[in-house]
Structures are given as structure tokens and as C-alpha cells.
Design a protein around this motif. Sequence first.
Motif, PDB file in Angstrom:
ATOM      1  N   VAL A 179     -16.996  39.531  -1.212  1.00  0.00           N
ATOM      2  CA  VAL A 179     -15.863  40.022  -0.420  1.00  0.00           C
ATOM      3  C   VAL A 179     -15.515  39.008   0.667  1.00  0.00           C
ATOM      4  O   VAL A 179     -16.410  38.530   1.369  1.00  0.00           O
ATOM      5  N   PRO A 180     -14.219  38.672   0.837  1.00  0.00           N
ATOM      6  CA  PRO A 180     -13.843  37.763   1.928  1.00  0.00           C
ATOM      7  C   PRO A 180     -14.157  38.390   3.282  1.00  0.00           C
ATOM      8  O   PRO A 180     -13.775  39.543   3.546  1.00  0.00           O
ATOM      9  N   VAL A 181     -14.851  37.659   4.132  1.00  0.00           N
ATOM     10  CA  VAL A 181     -15.233  38.157   5.455  1.00  0.00           C
ATOM     11  C   VAL A 181     -15.150  37.012   6.460  1.00  0.00           C
ATOM     12  O   VAL A 181     -15.055  35.841   6.086  1.00  0.00           O
ATOM     13  N   SER A 182     -15.202  37.358   7.736  1.00  0.00           N
ATOM     14  CA  SER A 182     -15.268  36.332   8.763  1.00  0.00           C
ATOM     15  C   SER A 182     -16.672  35.733   8.764  1.00  0.00           C
ATOM     16  O   SER A 182     -17.634  36.384   8.327  1.00  0.00           O
ATOM     17  N   PRO A 183     -16.829  34.507   9.260  1.00  0.00           N
ATOM     18  CA  PRO A 183     -18.173  33.931   9.352  1.00  0.00           C
ATOM     19  C   PRO A 183     -19.133  34.800  10.153  1.00  0.00           C
ATOM     20  O   PRO A 183     -20.307  34.928   9.798  1.00  0.00           O
ATOM     21  N   GLU A 184     -18.637  35.405  11.231  1.00  0.00           N
ATOM     22  CA  GLU A 184     -19.493  36.247  12.067  1.00  0.00           C
ATOM     23  C   GLU A 184     -20.037  37.440  11.285  1.00  0.00           C
ATOM     24  O   GLU A 184     -21.219  37.787  11.402  1.00  0.00           O
ATOM     25  N   LYS A 185     -19.197  38.066  10.482  1.00  0.00           N
ATOM     26  CA  LYS A 185     -19.652  39.207   9.675  1.00  0.00           C
ATOM     27  C   LYS A 185     -20.589  38.745   8.561  1.00  0.00           C
ATOM     28  O   LYS A 185     -21.566  39.434   8.239  1.00  0.00           O
ATOM     29  N   ALA A 186     -20.291  37.588   7.976  1.00  0.00           N
ATOM     30  CA  ALA A 186     -21.143  37.086   6.901  1.00  0.00           C
ATOM     31  C   ALA A 186     -22.554  36.798   7.412  1.00  0.00           C
ATOM     32  O   ALA A 186     -23.538  36.984   6.682  1.00  0.00           O
ATOM     33  N   LEU A 187     -22.655  36.353   8.660  1.00  0.00           N
ATOM     34  CA  LEU A 187     -23.956  35.968   9.219  1.00  0.00           C
ATOM     35  C   LEU A 187     -24.662  37.116   9.933  1.00  0.00           C
ATOM     36  O   LEU A 187     -25.798  36.941  10.388  1.00  0.00           O
ATOM     37  N   ALA A 188     -24.019  38.265  10.025  1.00  0.00           N
ATOM     38  CA  ALA A 188     -24.656  39.412  10.669  1.00  0.00           C
ATOM     39  C   ALA A 188     -25.904  39.820   9.886  1.00  0.00           C
ATOM     40  O   ALA A 188     -25.857  40.013   8.671  1.00  0.00           O
ATOM     41  N   GLY A 189     -27.038  39.909  10.566  1.00  0.00           N
ATOM     42  CA  GLY A 189     -28.278  40.297   9.912  1.00  0.00           C
ATOM     43  C   GLY A 189     -28.995  39.175   9.200  1.00  0.00           C
ATOM     44  O   GLY A 189     -30.046  39.391   8.587  1.00  0.00           O
TER      45      GLY A 189
ATOM     46  N   LEU B  49     -23.883  33.206   0.399  1.00  0.00           N
ATOM     47  CA  LEU B  49     -22.719  33.069   1.267  1.00  0.00           C
ATOM     48  C   LEU B  49     -21.851  31.948   0.704  1.00  0.00           C
ATOM     49  O   LEU B  49     -22.229  30.774   0.743  1.00  0.00           O
ATOM     50  N   PHE B  50     -20.707  32.303   0.184  1.00  0.00           N
ATOM     51  CA  PHE B  50     -19.838  31.362  -0.530  1.00  0.00           C
ATOM     52  C   PHE B  50     -18.606  31.062   0.314  1.00  0.00           C
ATOM     53  O   PHE B  50     -17.974  31.973   0.873  1.00  0.00           O
ATOM     54  N   VAL B  51     -18.270  29.781   0.431  1.00  0.00           N
ATOM     55  CA  VAL B  51     -17.049  29.355   1.119  1.00  0.00           C
ATOM     56  C   VAL B  51     -16.136  28.712   0.080  1.00  0.00           C
ATOM     57  O   VAL B  51     -16.539  27.759  -0.603  1.00  0.00           O
ATOM     58  N   ASP B  52     -14.917  29.230  -0.046  1.00  0.00           N
ATOM     59  CA  ASP B  52     -14.034  28.707  -1.087  1.00  0.00           C
ATOM     60  C   ASP B  52     -13.354  27.418  -0.621  1.00  0.00           C
ATOM     61  O   ASP B  52     -13.578  26.925   0.490  1.00  0.00           O
ATOM     62  N   ARG B  53     -12.528  26.859  -1.487  1.00  0.00           N
ATOM     63  CA  ARG B  53     -11.901  25.566  -1.197  1.00  0.00           C
ATOM     64  C   ARG B  53     -10.947  25.620  -0.003  1.00  0.00           C
ATOM     65  O   ARG B  53     -10.638  24.594   0.606  1.00  0.00           O
ATOM     66  N   GLU B  54     -10.464  26.810   0.329  1.00  0.00           N
ATOM     67  CA  GLU B  54      -9.565  26.965   1.474  1.00  0.00           C
ATOM     68  C   GLU B  54     -10.324  27.244   2.766  1.00  0.00           C
ATOM     69  O   GLU B  54      -9.720  27.371   3.833  1.00  0.00           O
ATOM     70  N   GLY B  55     -11.658  27.356   2.678  1.00  0.00           N
ATOM     71  CA  GLY B  55     -12.466  27.591   3.870  1.00  0.00           C
ATOM     72  C   GLY B  55     -12.726  29.049   4.180  1.00  0.00           C
ATOM     73  O   GLY B  55     -13.255  29.372   5.250  1.00  0.00           O
ATOM     74  N   THR B  56     -12.377  29.952   3.273  1.00  0.00           N
ATOM     75  CA  THR B  56     -12.622  31.387   3.479  1.00  0.00           C
ATOM     76  C   THR B  56     -14.047  31.740   3.073  1.00  0.00           C
ATOM     77  O   THR B  56     -14.498  31.371   1.981  1.00  0.00           O
TER      78      THR B  56
END
Length: 321
Positions: free
Chosen positions: A53-63, A40-47
Motif C-alpha cells: 500500500v502506498p504510504v508516507s515514509p513516516e508511516k512505513a517506518l512506524a514500528g 519496504l518498497f520505493v517505486d521509480r517515482e519515489g513513492t
Amino acid sequence: MRPVVGVLRGGPSSEYEISLLSGASVLAELPKDKYEARDLFVDREGTWHSRGVPVSPEKALAGVDAVFNVIHGEYGEDGTLHRVFDPLGVPYTGPSQFDSTRAFNKQHTKDALREHGVRSPYSVVVEPGSAYEAVAQDVFRLVTLPMIIKPVIGGSSVGMSIVRSFHELENALRHAAQVSPKILVEEFITGREATVGVVDNFRGAEHYALMPVEIIPPPGRFFDYEVKYNGQTKELVPSTFSDKIKKELERVATLVHDKLGMRHYSRSDFIVSPRGVYFLEINNAPAVGMTSESLMPKALAAGGTSLGEFLDHVVQLMIRK
């Protein structure tokens, strides 16, 4: 079915690069027969990004069953991520939002530990705004030379300077203010630098102190960001401190970990001077480096524990909780 462990790295802080390296080390060393590691990677802009693939935190943490947070500095340590994790009920490495935010502030940490008898260098906090010359004059009257200038928040010694004359003071304040508007000015304690890791529920102890590591910077330097991450230091594991000093370092590191509400693991930095052991600052779990050159893995290895075994232990602590 293997539990899914999200390894969260990157982030919008000055410690972005070292966070990427720490995260890569966790991804490589997490036992693959026991866990499915998800980058799970967060870029310098906080994305946030998952599987590239850019996703919301909620989708990234699903599962995801647990999050191994290795985002150093702002965002990862200051309580921001807790506002993502806590509503979702996802276990994560490190302390609660309150304890993480307090530990991220060096002066709040010192204030909290003072009532427990933990010795730290004399210090004052200033907020120069634009009045650097006037504040420099005030500081010069309050703290004797030499002195350490550092941002109140932040880690990895970013923005830190040693000031040995009044003429260096204003520039040091400006340098620290690039990281934080509030600046901690500490007396400089001459001595040997040490760091001690503490791990929860390890080797039969509620809070187990790893063997102290002595840090030897190059001549005329201190353990600043450049020295720290360019391999210019020498680390002695085990250290050459006397048994009495080792026991005191371990005692204080364990006390600090407990009283500051740290969770899973932490690392405390000290100066050992002829006047005794002085606590400098705490590195809570997200702030602790996990690369092959980082101090915590070196201390673990010296005690017979591989990084993979340690990561397994921490994940089990999260999952059982």
C-alpha cells in the motif's frame, strides 16, 4: 518479541532493478527466528509502499526497529534518505549523511583519500554543458589515451566508457552526462581488477577486511553495468594475487573504509598494476549488492560466513548502537 527490520529497496535511480533483487535476497536470508522482516518498497517515482500500500515514509517506518537500506544509487546513497531516517531516530545501514554524500561523489572521495596516501588514477573533472566538442579537445590535451569516462556520481558503472581514440571521446562524454552533469575523466590503468569488502566489528577486528576477490571481465571488455549484471565476469575467490598484494589490498580497503567514515560494511574496488595498487571507488553499504551473484556474499561465503549470518551481524550492530 522479534525486532522488526525494514528492508528498503527499489528507488528512483538507474539501479532500480538490481536494488529490487538485492532487497529480495535480504528478505529471504534474514534469520526468521530472530527478526520480523518488513518489505519496504520505493517505486521509480519515489513513492513508498508497505504491505503493498502506498504510504508516507513516516508511516512505513512506524514500528520498525532498524532499516536495512539496499537502495542503490541516487536517493539511497546520496544523503536523501538520511533526511527521512535521522529526524525519526531510526537506525539504518550505512554511514552518516555527510559521509554518504561524500562517498557518492567519486572526485570528493579521491580528494579526501589523497591526504592519507591512497593512490588513485590521475583524473580531471569536466562539466560540458552543451560544449562537448570543445571539452573533448581540452580533455584530450590533459589526459593521455586510453582513458576512462564516468559520471562523478552514481554507481554500478552506469554511464562509464573506455576511450581509446579522440573520435570516441565526445560520445563518451555525452553518455556519461546522461547520468551526471559533472564527469570524471581518469587515466586508464592496465592491470587486474579486484574488490575487497570490509565489515565492522567482525572476527575480533574493528574493521575486518574480507579476502580480496579478483574480477575477470570477458576479453576486450571491462567491468561495466552490462558485464556486471549479465553474469559475463569470472570471479576468483580466493584470488590468485600474491600474499603481498592481498595484504596491501586489505590494508588499503580498511584504511579507505575508516577514513571515509563508512559504517557497518563497504566494498572498495581496485586495479592491481605493475606500478602498484590503485584505488578506484568505494561502495558504501546501500550500494553493495546482496544477490547470490554479488561479490560481497561470494567473499563472505569463501571465508565461511553465510549471508544470513552476515545480515544478523549487521542488524545487531544497528540495534546495539
